[in-house]
Write an enzyme that holds these catalytic residues in place. Sequence first.
Site, short mmCIF file in Angstrom:
data_model
loop_
_atom_site.label_atom_id
_atom_site.label_comp_id
_atom_site.label_asym_id
_atom_site.label_seq_id
_atom_site.Cartn_x
_atom_site.Cartn_y
_atom_site.Cartn_z
N ARG A 1 46.13 31.64 37.16
CA ARG A 1 46.07 31.47 38.62
C ARG A 1 45.31 30.19 38.93
NH1 ARG A 1 44.09 35.77 43.25
NH2 ARG A 1 42.10 35.78 42.14
N ASP B 1 34.60 39.10 44.18
CA ASP B 1 35.00 37.71 43.96
C ASP B 1 35.07 37.02 45.30
OD1 ASP B 1 37.37 38.54 45.16
OD2 ASP B 1 38.56 38.42 43.32
#
Length: 523
Positions: free
Chosen positions: A160, A444
């Site tokens: 990603r 996150d």
Amino acid sequence: MIEVTGPLGERYEEVLSAEALDFLAELHRTFEPRRRELLALRAEREAALAAGGTLGFLPETAEIRADPSWRVAEPAPGLVDRRVEITGPTDAKMTINALNSGAKVWLADLEDANTPLWSNVVEGQLNLRDAIAGYLQYISPDGRRYRPRPDGELATIVVRPRGWHLTEKHILVDGERLAGALVDFGLYFFHCARAQLASGSGPYFYLPKLEGHLEARLWNDVFVLAQERLGIPRGTVRATVLIETFPAAFEMEEILYELREHSAGLNAGRWDYMFSVIKKFRTRGAEFLLPDRAAVTMTAPFLRAYTELLVRTCHRRGAHAIGGMAAFIPSRRDPAVNETAFAKVREDKTREANDGFDGSWVAHPDLVPLCREVFDAVLGDRPHQLDRSRDEVRVDAAALLDVAATPGQITEAGLRNNVSVGIQYLASWLRGSGAVAIFNLMEDAATAEISRSQVWQWLHHHVTLDTGVPVTRELVERIADEEIGRLGTDPAGYAEARALFMEVAVADEFVDFLTLPAYERMP
């Protein structure tokens, strides 16, 4: 001219070779103007929403949605069975643990679970290269040696890269910063694409933060150019798009269409999706106010509509539908906490599997067996359930926009949790760690965004808490000091994180992404 301004550590030249940098320079010069145009379109849309506009399915792409004939490419090697995916950053220990976890796929996260500290950017690429080559190792402080299992099934690597909005200040082309997305994609593709093909896999990606099909078209053009330059067959790249912004939910079919020869499906990125809902309609009234983050489950009507539509859209076009994150971090000290949390994870994964999802995410290796067990029970020997077309699903724009029907309260406990999580996370982020266990959850950048955006929304809409106390800047400031005090460490160690949190949570103007000002504070 291309210039590397970051310090060069051990083996950095292997990643930052002249040939790789030339490749990055071509990507920048070819695609940077379009990237800026698309970011400007995002700003125009936000201004229109703030002025009273709304979101809906695009009339100009109605023919694409109505055409039943097109489908995405067949699943690529390593991406046929995706029943369990684990996510995490690309430090050496996490890389090895993820590959050995028993998950089918590892989302090697260079974005939300990773801080773009210069050393993380380059060394993450080194770890990926070493893992694919088979000689990555990690030696713990107590001398224990970890390596990917030589004789076991390793997770397929899916990288990603950063979103289109982020830049990389340590690499300049003609005096301009490169897009972080092109740095992360370009370095990995240049160094690892052929090696992945030789191993029977391929260069696979998760694409974050897209807000529409034109941004997917840009990625597709990047893939085409990259494959041509390296002599790799067109269609080798495969990309799964995270539908984690509110606008993208209205363009899912168009996104698949733009990427169809490179598409590997869509993912229900629930945390960023909630953040995007708040962000896009932050100036509006009660119709877009969300209750405490913990109260917003995937059974909320607007989230239920979103996931149902995602599965139907994917399976109609032959694409995988991947479910959301189980962010719970098991505790070795409190079995009661684990029992309750594991029951919630099982319930969530069972819902996804029964709804037709082909797999789902977990944040910790201990959750892999549970998720796999749930999906095994539904899938059996089948690698996926693409044959479940979900034709009975009917979702209109009103259902996607029905945020007001979300049950739950706005509480002082929720406000305190948001403030504490936001400050603790930012303190860790500024030190170079983007995935942090806080209150038994893996936090996150996405969950930190929810935390600060909810504080901003509640403050600017003069919300009254369950205690009868209105949310004010003074209250947020006091709670920040109290929550820092509860951490039992020197409050001075949280001073910069506290200041940054206030900058993005209580300022008059809403900052698009907290990582933008945070990155500028980073060396």
